[in-house]
Scaffold this motif. Structure first.
Motif, PDB file in Angstrom:
ATOM      1  N   PHE A 114       0.917  -1.280  -0.005  1.00  6.93           N
ATOM      2  CA  PHE A 114       0.049   0.048  -0.115  1.00  6.93           C
ATOM      3  C   PHE A 114       0.827   1.200  -0.016  1.00  6.93           C
ATOM      4  CE2 PHE A 114      -2.497   3.377   2.004  1.00  6.93           C
ATOM      5  CZ  PHE A 114      -3.359   3.453   1.435  1.00  6.93           C
ATOM      6  N   VAL A 115       1.826   1.219   0.657  1.00  3.46           N
ATOM      7  CA  VAL A 115       2.799   2.596   1.051  1.00  3.46           C
ATOM      8  C   VAL A 115       3.537   2.662  -0.531  1.00  3.46           C
ATOM      9  CG1 VAL A 115       4.803   3.191   2.149  1.00  3.46           C
ATOM     10  CG2 VAL A 115       3.081   2.349   3.384  1.00  3.46           C
ATOM     11  N   LEU A 116       3.948   1.517  -0.976  1.00  4.97           N
ATOM     12  CA  LEU A 116       4.580   1.806  -2.355  1.00  4.97           C
ATOM     13  C   LEU A 116       3.558   2.284  -3.279  1.00  4.97           C
ATOM     14  CD1 LEU A 116       7.128  -1.249  -2.164  1.00  4.97           C
ATOM     15  CD2 LEU A 116       7.727   1.193  -2.008  1.00  4.97           C
ATOM     16  N   GLY A 117       2.402   1.713  -3.376  1.00  2.00           N
ATOM     17  CA  GLY A 117       1.345   2.068  -4.336  1.00  2.00           C
ATOM     18  C   GLY A 117       1.149   3.612  -4.199  1.00  2.00           C
ATOM     19  N   THR A 118       1.002   4.200  -3.174  1.00  6.51           N
ATOM     20  CA  THR A 118       0.765   5.792  -3.088  1.00  6.51           C
ATOM     21  C   THR A 118       1.924   6.436  -3.635  1.00  6.51           C
ATOM     22  OG1 THR A 118       1.748   5.693  -0.745  1.00  6.51           O
ATOM     23  CG2 THR A 118      -0.476   5.432  -1.099  1.00  6.51           C
ATOM     24  N   SER A 119       3.186   6.000  -3.622  1.00  2.42           N
ATOM     25  CA  SER A 119       4.520   6.368  -4.158  1.00  2.42           C
ATOM     26  C   SER A 119       4.241   6.319  -5.529  1.00  2.42           C
ATOM     27  CB  SER A 119       5.453   5.833  -3.566  1.00  2.42           C
ATOM     28  OG  SER A 119       6.902   6.387  -3.948  1.00  2.42           O
ATOM     29  N   VAL A 120       3.996   5.339  -6.262  1.00  3.40           N
ATOM     30  CA  VAL A 120       3.670   5.012  -7.616  1.00  3.40           C
ATOM     31  C   VAL A 120       2.593   6.380  -8.044  1.00  3.40           C
ATOM     32  CG1 VAL A 120       2.818   3.724  -9.455  1.00  3.40           C
ATOM     33  CG2 VAL A 120       4.040   2.665  -7.699  1.00  3.40           C
ATOM     34  N   GLY A 121       1.640   6.188  -7.362  1.00  4.06           N
ATOM     35  CA  GLY A 121       0.650   7.427  -7.614  1.00  4.06           C
ATOM     36  C   GLY A 121       1.461   8.880  -7.785  1.00  4.06           C
ATOM     37  N   TYR A 122       2.266   9.311  -6.633  1.00  4.00           N
ATOM     38  CA  TYR A 122       3.127  10.421  -6.867  1.00  4.00           C
ATOM     39  C   TYR A 122       3.954  10.412  -7.853  1.00  4.00           C
ATOM     40  CZ  TYR A 122       6.898  13.600  -6.130  1.00  4.00           C
ATOM     41  OH  TYR A 122       7.967  14.317  -6.265  1.00  4.00           O
ATOM     42  N   PHE A 123       4.644   9.267  -8.268  1.00  5.29           N
ATOM     43  CA  PHE A 123       5.585   9.436  -9.425  1.00  5.29           C
ATOM     44  C   PHE A 123       4.851   9.583 -10.943  1.00  5.29           C
ATOM     45  CE2 PHE A 123       8.610   6.985  -6.719  1.00  5.29           C
ATOM     46  CZ  PHE A 123       9.758   8.154  -6.817  1.00  5.29           C
ATOM     47  N   ILE A 124       3.679   9.117 -10.841  1.00  5.60           N
ATOM     48  CA  ILE A 124       2.709   9.375 -12.111  1.00  5.60           C
ATOM     49  C   ILE A 124       2.354  10.898 -12.072  1.00  5.60           C
ATOM     50  CG2 ILE A 124       0.481   8.683 -13.171  1.00  5.60           C
ATOM     51  CD1 ILE A 124       0.806   6.100 -11.977  1.00  5.60           C
ATOM     52  N   ALA A 125       1.668  11.135 -10.900  1.00  9.71           N
ATOM     53  CA  ALA A 125       1.470  12.669 -10.991  1.00  9.71           C
ATOM     54  C   ALA A 125       2.558  13.636 -11.576  1.00  9.71           C
ATOM     55  CB  ALA A 125       0.532  12.973  -9.464  1.00  9.71           C
ATOM     56  N   ASP A 126       3.666  13.647 -10.441  1.00  8.20           N
ATOM     57  CA  ASP A 126       4.702  14.471 -10.804  1.00  8.20           C
ATOM     58  C   ASP A 126       5.337  14.265 -12.414  1.00  8.20           C
ATOM     59  OD1 ASP A 126       6.174  16.438  -9.335  1.00  8.20           O
ATOM     60  OD2 ASP A 126       8.000  15.020  -9.307  1.00  8.20           O
ATOM     61  N   LEU A 127       5.628  13.171 -12.525  1.00  6.75           N
ATOM     62  CA  LEU A 127       6.203  12.849 -14.083  1.00  6.75           C
ATOM     63  C   LEU A 127       5.053  13.604 -15.056  1.00  6.75           C
ATOM     64  CD1 LEU A 127       8.350  11.802 -15.829  1.00  6.75           C
ATOM     65  CD2 LEU A 127       6.857   9.715 -15.785  1.00  6.75           C
ATOM     66  N   GLY A 128       3.660  13.432 -14.816  1.00  4.48           N
ATOM     67  CA  GLY A 128       2.869  14.147 -15.692  1.00  4.48           C
ATOM     68  C   GLY A 128       2.985  15.542 -15.770  1.00  4.48           C
ATOM     69  N   MET A 129       3.082  16.182 -14.694  1.00  5.57           N
ATOM     70  CA  MET A 129       3.193  17.645 -14.388  1.00  5.57           C
ATOM     71  C   MET A 129       4.714  17.924 -15.241  1.00  5.57           C
ATOM     72  SD  MET A 129       1.033  19.318 -12.682  1.00  5.57           S
ATOM     73  CE  MET A 129       1.649  20.773 -12.231  1.00  5.57           C
ATOM     74  N   ILE A 130       5.613  17.148 -14.990  1.00  2.00           N
ATOM     75  CA  ILE A 130       7.024  17.488 -15.603  1.00  2.00           C
ATOM     76  C   ILE A 130       7.047  17.531 -17.059  1.00  2.00           C
ATOM     77  CG2 ILE A 130       9.525  16.885 -15.921  1.00  2.00           C
ATOM     78  CD1 ILE A 130       9.406  15.771 -12.763  1.00  2.00           C
ATOM     79  N   CYS A 131       6.367  16.475 -17.655  1.00  2.00           N
ATOM     80  CA  CYS A 131       6.067  16.156 -19.141  1.00  2.00           C
ATOM     81  C   CYS A 131       5.182  17.312 -19.675  1.00  2.00           C
ATOM     82  CB  CYS A 131       5.346  14.925 -19.508  1.00  2.00           C
ATOM     83  SG  CYS A 131       6.699  13.629 -18.911  1.00  2.00           S
ATOM     84  N   TRP A 132       4.118  17.821 -19.017  1.00  2.00           N
ATOM     85  CA  TRP A 132       3.246  18.472 -19.418  1.00  2.00           C
ATOM     86  C   TRP A 132       3.777  19.913 -19.502  1.00  2.00           C
ATOM     87  CZ3 TRP A 132      -0.836  21.344 -16.227  1.00  2.00           C
ATOM     88  CH2 TRP A 132      -1.902  22.088 -16.846  1.00  2.00           C
ATOM     89  N   LEU A 133       4.589  20.464 -18.610  1.00  2.00           N
ATOM     90  CA  LEU A 133       5.342  21.724 -18.427  1.00  2.00           C
ATOM     91  C   LEU A 133       6.789  21.848 -19.058  1.00  2.00           C
ATOM     92  CD1 LEU A 133       3.685  22.909 -15.101  1.00  2.00           C
ATOM     93  CD2 LEU A 133       2.598  23.585 -17.423  1.00  2.00           C
ATOM     94  N   TYR A 134       7.267  20.668 -19.496  1.00  2.00           N
ATOM     95  CA  TYR A 134       8.657  20.562 -19.923  1.00  2.00           C
ATOM     96  C   TYR A 134       9.080  21.747 -20.781  1.00  2.00           C
ATOM     97  CZ  TYR A 134      12.884  18.276 -21.482  1.00  2.00           C
ATOM     98  OH  TYR A 134      14.129  17.846 -21.809  1.00  2.00           O
TER      99      TYR A 134
END
Length: 276
Positions: free
Chosen positions: A119-139
């Motif tokens: 569960f803890v690692l799953g929430t971390s995956v959620g973060y990496f998806i969200a942050d990577l999406g922001m980085i790519c969107w505003l790259y």
């Protein structure tokens, strides 16, 4: 009195229902990998909005920033929360929990996992998806190619460990490095606030240097040594899992060393300015 007892009974009923929901759906069965990732995405979206609200309401410097800087401000609120959350649990599971201890004889160390670790690692995956999406969107406003590589490698490794139940110990070891993120973000906030010449900025720079040395240099060296000592158990993993355990930490360690050189250079520059 009767009304109080009735209220207490109703409260206990809702509490029991909530416990069943958490046990059977959030931390149980085949749903945990999906609910944790989805939950992480939702929580971090809420934190983004909350950071935006706090920034616009209580910080004058926030409202004076261009739009891209305000989005960066909000995004750093997410990364700070994730860093505190994941580094706390990572330190606990690596150094305090019996789950991954060598004294624990229940199964191969590279194949151990639990509902909570997943569960803890799953929430971390959620973060990496969200942050990577922001980085790519505003790259490349929020980070260059090195950030895309870092988040992609981290997200793939963490996702593999929760869906396959392999290598979670080394995943948590790698994620301890997130402990340096709050200091990095604080440095950015101090810079935006025009406090580059303050004592707080200097202290923060020293803390970043020490934290980076411990969490991103020495710890990765320790992890390599740990992998070597448990190489026979590492080889019990699936081929892709072995590649992740052997290659991802090395790639991240190289980036950490490069960034550490920049941190050291920046700290020397700051100290030289204060002496002159």
């Amino acid at each position: 009195m009767a009304r109080s007892l009735k209220t207490y009974a109703a409260f206990k009923s809702y509490q029991n229902q909530a416990e069943v929901l958490v046990r059977n759906y959030v931390l149980g069965g085949p749903y945990i990998q999906y609910t944790s990732v989805l939950g992480g995405l939702l929580v971090f979206k809420m934190v983004y909005d909350l950071t935006q609200l706090i920034g616009s309401s209580y910080f004058q410097s926030y409202n004076g920033l261009p739009k891209i800087k305000r989005m960066d401000w909000n995004n750093r609120g997410i990364s700070t929360l994730h860093a505190v959350f994941i580094s706390f649990f990572s330190v606990y599971f690596v150094f305090c929990s019996e789950l991954f201890a060598d004294t624990n004889s229940h199964g191969i160390i590279t194949l151990r996992y639990s509902a909570l670790t997943t569960f803890v690692l799953g929430t971390s995956v959620g973060y990496f998806i969200a942050d990577l999406g922001m980085i790519c969107w505003l790259y490349p406003s929020l980070g260059g190619v090195e950030y895309v590589i870092h988040h992609s490698l981290s997200g793939i490794a963490v996702a593999y460990s929760i869906y396959m139940g392999e290598g979670q110990l080394y995943t948590f070891m790698s994620l301890i490095s997130e402990a340096t993120t709050p200091m990095i973000n604080l440095r950015w906030y101090l810079d935006v606030a025009g406090l580059k010449k303050s004592i707080a900025y200097l202290i923060n720079g020293v803390l970043i240097f020490v934290g980076w040395l411990v969490a991103r240099i020495l710890l990765f060296a320790y992890m390599s040594y740990h992998v070597y000592l448990h190489r026979a158990q590492v080889m019990k993993m699936r081929p892709f899992g072995i590649v992740l355990v052997l290659c991802v930490p090395v790639a991240l360690a190289v980036m950490n060393v490069v960034w550490f050189g920049k941190i050291l250079k920046g700290l020397k520059k700051t100290l030289a300015k204060r002496k002159s």
